[in-house]
Design a protein around this motif. Structure first.
Motif, PDB file in Angstrom:
ATOM      1  N   UNK A  24       2.322  -4.002  -1.998  1.00 28.56           N
ATOM      2  CA  UNK A  24       3.336  -3.581  -2.959  1.00 28.56           C
ATOM      3  C   UNK A  24       3.127  -4.257  -4.310  1.00 28.56           C
ATOM      4  N   UNK A  25       2.795  -5.540  -4.291  1.00 27.12           N
ATOM      5  CA  UNK A  25       2.552  -6.254  -5.558  1.00 27.12           C
ATOM      6  C   UNK A  25       1.318  -5.707  -6.278  1.00 27.12           C
ATOM      7  N   UNK A  26       0.297  -5.342  -5.520  1.00 29.93           N
ATOM      8  CA  UNK A  26      -0.893  -4.751  -6.136  1.00 29.93           C
ATOM      9  C   UNK A  26      -0.574  -3.402  -6.773  1.00 29.93           C
ATOM     10  N   UNK A  27       0.237  -2.613  -6.097  1.00 25.99           N
ATOM     11  CA  UNK A  27       0.658  -1.330  -6.664  1.00 25.99           C
ATOM     12  C   UNK A  27       1.441  -1.550  -7.950  1.00 25.99           C
ATOM     13  N   UNK A  28       2.349  -2.505  -7.930  1.00 18.36           N
ATOM     14  CA  UNK A  28       3.195  -2.782  -9.091  1.00 18.36           C
ATOM     15  C   UNK A  28       2.361  -3.294 -10.264  1.00 18.36           C
TER      16      UNK A  28
END
Length: 66
Positions: A24-28
């Motif tokens: 999720x952090x990579x997507x964000x």
């Protein structure tokens, strides 16, 4: 998570939570500032908290939170 596992391979709940938070952090990271990015980061933090709660609940010396 989109990775497929072979039948004999398993991963812990904590590991899967950590991986989802990382994803999720990579997507964000690749998104412009906005509502969707904020939602992804909030969800990642909720997953982090869920992992902490699970660790507390499954610890052998369970104590009340301080």
């Amino acid at each position: 998570m989109s990775a497929h596992r072979s039948p004999g391979q398993s991963s812990t709940f904590e590991y899967r939570l950590a991986q989802e938070a990382i994803n999720l952090r990579l997507q964000a990271k690749g998104m412009p500032v906005g509502i969707r990015r904020t939602e992804l980061l909030r969800k990642a933090r909720q997953i982090d908290v869920a992992g902490e709660i699970n660790e507390w609940l499954t610890s052998p010396g369970l104590r009340a939170p301080s």
